[in-house]
Scaffold this motif. Structure first.
Motif, PDB file in Angstrom:
ATOM      1  N   PHE A 136      -1.446   7.257  13.144  1.00 32.71           N
ATOM      2  CA  PHE A 136      -0.777   6.150  12.455  1.00 32.71           C
ATOM      3  C   PHE A 136      -0.880   4.827  13.206  1.00 32.71           C
ATOM      4  O   PHE A 136      -1.399   3.839  12.667  1.00 32.71           O
ATOM      5  CB  PHE A 136       0.693   6.501  12.224  1.00 32.71           C
ATOM      6  N   THR A 137      -0.395   4.787  14.445  1.00 33.31           N
ATOM      7  CA  THR A 137      -0.278   3.512  15.156  1.00 33.31           C
ATOM      8  C   THR A 137      -1.632   2.847  15.355  1.00 33.31           C
ATOM      9  O   THR A 137      -1.799   1.652  15.071  1.00 33.31           O
ATOM     10  CB  THR A 137       0.405   3.719  16.514  1.00 33.31           C
ATOM     11  N   SER A 138      -2.607   3.611  15.838  1.00 33.68           N
ATOM     12  CA  SER A 138      -3.919   3.011  16.102  1.00 33.68           C
ATOM     13  C   SER A 138      -4.600   2.575  14.806  1.00 33.68           C
ATOM     14  O   SER A 138      -5.184   1.484  14.733  1.00 33.68           O
ATOM     15  CB  SER A 138      -4.803   3.990  16.870  1.00 33.68           C
ATOM     16  N   SER A 139      -4.523   3.390  13.749  1.00 31.64           N
ATOM     17  CA  SER A 139      -5.155   3.031  12.476  1.00 31.64           C
ATOM     18  C   SER A 139      -4.515   1.787  11.873  1.00 31.64           C
ATOM     19  O   SER A 139      -5.204   0.898  11.357  1.00 31.64           O
ATOM     20  CB  SER A 139      -5.063   4.194  11.493  1.00 31.64           C
ATOM     21  N   LEU A 140      -3.190   1.700  11.926  1.00 31.33           N
ATOM     22  CA  LEU A 140      -2.479   0.537  11.387  1.00 31.33           C
ATOM     23  C   LEU A 140      -2.881  -0.736  12.125  1.00 31.33           C
ATOM     24  O   LEU A 140      -3.173  -1.771  11.505  1.00 31.33           O
ATOM     25  CB  LEU A 140      -0.970   0.759  11.493  1.00 31.33           C
ATOM     26  N   CYS A 141      -2.905  -0.675  13.460  1.00 29.41           N
ATOM     27  CA  CYS A 141      -3.220  -1.873  14.238  1.00 29.41           C
ATOM     28  C   CYS A 141      -4.682  -2.292  14.051  1.00 29.41           C
ATOM     29  O   CYS A 141      -4.982  -3.498  13.991  1.00 29.41           O
ATOM     30  CB  CYS A 141      -2.923  -1.629  15.717  1.00 29.41           C
ATOM     31  N   ILE A 142      -5.584  -1.342  13.952  1.00 27.94           N
ATOM     32  CA  ILE A 142      -6.991  -1.687  13.717  1.00 27.94           C
ATOM     33  C   ILE A 142      -7.144  -2.350  12.357  1.00 27.94           C
ATOM     34  O   ILE A 142      -7.886  -3.326  12.198  1.00 27.94           O
ATOM     35  CB  ILE A 142      -7.876  -0.434  13.838  1.00 27.94           C
ATOM     36  N   ALA A 143      -6.419  -1.852  11.353  1.00 25.80           N
ATOM     37  CA  ALA A 143      -6.480  -2.475  10.030  1.00 25.80           C
ATOM     38  C   ALA A 143      -5.920  -3.896  10.078  1.00 25.80           C
ATOM     39  O   ALA A 143      -6.511  -4.835   9.526  1.00 25.80           O
ATOM     40  CB  ALA A 143      -5.710  -1.631   9.027  1.00 25.80           C
ATOM     41  N   LEU A 144      -4.773  -4.080  10.742  1.00 25.65           N
ATOM     42  CA  LEU A 144      -4.174  -5.412  10.838  1.00 25.65           C
ATOM     43  C   LEU A 144      -5.076  -6.391  11.582  1.00 25.65           C
ATOM     44  O   LEU A 144      -5.091  -7.590  11.278  1.00 25.65           O
ATOM     45  CB  LEU A 144      -2.818  -5.320  11.547  1.00 25.65           C
ATOM     46  N   SER A 145      -5.845  -5.878  12.541  1.00 22.27           N
ATOM     47  CA  SER A 145      -6.693  -6.762  13.351  1.00 22.27           C
ATOM     48  C   SER A 145      -7.744  -7.468  12.516  1.00 22.27           C
ATOM     49  O   SER A 145      -8.257  -8.523  12.913  1.00 22.27           O
ATOM     50  CB  SER A 145      -7.362  -5.963  14.475  1.00 22.27           C
ATOM     51  N   GLN A 146      -8.091  -6.914  11.356  1.00 19.83           N
ATOM     52  CA  GLN A 146      -9.162  -7.480  10.549  1.00 19.83           C
ATOM     53  C   GLN A 146      -8.658  -8.306   9.366  1.00 19.83           C
ATOM     54  O   GLN A 146      -9.458  -8.787   8.569  1.00 19.83           O
ATOM     55  CB  GLN A 146     -10.052  -6.346  10.020  1.00 19.83           C
ATOM     56  N   LEU A 147      -7.348  -8.502   9.268  1.00 15.97           N
ATOM     57  CA  LEU A 147      -6.819  -9.253   8.133  1.00 15.97           C
ATOM     58  C   LEU A 147      -7.306 -10.697   8.115  1.00 15.97           C
ATOM     59  O   LEU A 147      -7.664 -11.225   7.071  1.00 15.97           O
ATOM     60  CB  LEU A 147      -5.286  -9.230   8.154  1.00 15.97           C
ATOM     61  N   GLY A 148      -7.324 -11.330   9.265  1.00 21.18           N
ATOM     62  CA  GLY A 148      -7.717 -12.728   9.312  1.00 21.18           C
ATOM     63  C   GLY A 148      -9.191 -12.945   9.082  1.00 21.18           C
ATOM     64  O   GLY A 148      -9.604 -13.953   8.499  1.00 21.18           O
ATOM     65  N   ALA A 149     -10.016 -11.992   9.503  1.00 20.72           N
ATOM     66  CA  ALA A 149     -11.467 -12.187   9.437  1.00 20.72           C
ATOM     67  C   ALA A 149     -12.053 -11.835   8.083  1.00 20.72           C
ATOM     68  O   ALA A 149     -12.971 -12.478   7.610  1.00 20.72           O
ATOM     69  CB  ALA A 149     -12.152 -11.355  10.523  1.00 20.72           C
ATOM     70  N   ALA A 150     -11.540 -10.800   7.452  1.00 26.37           N
ATOM     71  CA  ALA A 150     -12.217 -10.308   6.252  1.00 26.37           C
ATOM     72  C   ALA A 150     -11.285 -10.021   5.093  1.00 26.37           C
ATOM     73  O   ALA A 150     -11.697  -9.445   4.109  1.00 26.37           O
ATOM     74  CB  ALA A 150     -13.007  -9.047   6.600  1.00 26.37           C
ATOM     75  N   GLY A 151     -10.018 -10.391   5.212  1.00 24.34           N
ATOM     76  CA  GLY A 151      -9.111 -10.158   4.106  1.00 24.34           C
ATOM     77  C   GLY A 151      -8.774  -8.682   3.927  1.00 24.34           C
ATOM     78  O   GLY A 151      -8.975  -7.857   4.803  1.00 24.34           O
ATOM     79  N   GLU A 152      -8.270  -8.367   2.753  1.00 25.41           N
ATOM     80  CA  GLU A 152      -7.782  -7.011   2.482  1.00 25.41           C
ATOM     81  C   GLU A 152      -8.883  -5.971   2.584  1.00 25.41           C
ATOM     82  O   GLU A 152      -8.689  -4.892   3.154  1.00 25.41           O
ATOM     83  CB  GLU A 152      -7.157  -6.972   1.087  1.00 25.41           C
TER      84      GLU A 152
END
Length: 328
Positions: A136-152
């Protein structure tokens, strides 16, 4: 307190040995990847399988343990990311700051240390916490890390990439196989289990020594990042400092786990006191040593993340025994 230090000191001494081995050129830095392979693919999976297969399945699948630690992890990530974003830190650095502030070194250090301190019964909740952080924690943070660069869509791809990496990680599979063994009551033949037991015995010293070598290597990463920052604009796009993240890891994380666990117990959740102690002490561990490598892979400020890992490991030499004394 002296009795607690008598248990924790050898663990931190092995970390220091690995660190000095690299700093004094006694151990080649090129050998660190091979040491990591031995620990991650052989020693730790055997140790986790051994403990999981010897732990009652009700402790490994206890929803009160899972939900307490899962809730604390989600709250830690949310608070850390929100604070970083208010400081105008980009999504990438904010997310990996959250990861280093909420992902303890439970695999390499936590499980063997907690078992040494509290006995074999501590293995179940510690393994549950490790599984939550890996999935959970690692997958969530990796997903959040890409919000600014590539959107949803970029975040979804990053989350899938993180999940694929998790599926290739032998640690969750060793935990799952151990759960199946204890649930079915069918253990491996004695000679096979003895071989696994021998390999599991090497996990703790090898993993702790590896942490030290990785911390020493991370110092070079920190120096390189500092040099790069000095050559760039010293004001623009600078993420928040490491002090807040260090405080989040060694103080806020265990406090949040304790608060949520106490609240759950007051509402009638069947969370045992002994399990809550293990979860709090897991959260009180230093940051996971593999987060700087993930940060570098995804283009975040790996030097900053490495600094947090190094500082939490040094500070935890004092704060972790204090947490043990308070919880006991």
């Amino acid at each position: 307190m002296a009795a607690i230090f008598a248990v924790t000191l050898p663990f931190f001494a092995l970390v220091l040995a690995g660190y000095l081995a690299i700093r004094w050129d006694l151990f080649p830095i090129e050998a660190i990847p091979g040491l990591n392979v031995f620990v991650l693919l052989f020693a730790l999976p055997c140790m986790l399988y051994k403990f999981a297969s010897m732990t009652p399945i009700v402790r490994l699948l206890d929803p009160s343990i899972v939900l307490t630690y899962l809730g604390a992890a989600g709250l830690m990530v949310a608070l850390t990311v929100a604070a970083a974003r208010r400081g105008h830190t980009g999504w990438n650095d904010a997310a990996f700051g959250a990861l280093v502030g909420s992902f303890p070194n439970s695999g390499f250090m936590g499980v063997p240390l907690l078992v040494a301190l509290l006995g074999a019964a501590a293995a179940g909740p510690a393994i549950v916490a490790l599984a939550v952080d890996m999935v959970f924690t690692s997958s969530l943070c990796i997903a959040l890390s890409q919000l600014g660069a590539a959107g949803e869509h970029g975040a979804q791809r990053a989350a899938l990439q993180g999940l694929k990496g998790m599926l290739k990680n032998p640690l969750p599979w060793s935990i799952l196989l151990g759960c199946l063994a204890t649930a079915s009551g069918k253990q491996l033949p004695a000679p096979v289990f003895h071989a696994i037991d021998l390999m599991a015995g090497s996990a703790s010293p090898a993993a702790l020594f590896t942490i030290g070598t990785v911390l020493a290597r991370n110092r070079a990463l920190m120096a390189r990042a500092a040099g790069s920052q000095a050559r760039s604009d010293p004001v623009a796009n600078r993420p928040t400092g490491t002090l807040q993240l260090v405080a989040c890891k060694v103080i806020a994380h265990p406090a949040i786990v304790l608060a949520l666990g106490t609240l759950a117990k007051s509402l009638g959740a069947p969370l045992e006191r002994s399990s809550l102690v293990v979860l709090v002490l897991t959260a009180a561990l230093p940051s996971a040593s593999n987060v700087p490598m993930l940060a570098e892979r995804f283009g975040a400020d790996a030097g900053r993340i490495a600094s947090v890992v190094l500082n939490t490991t040094v500070i935890a030499f004092l704060t972790f025994p204090l947490a043990v004394a308070l919880m006991k």
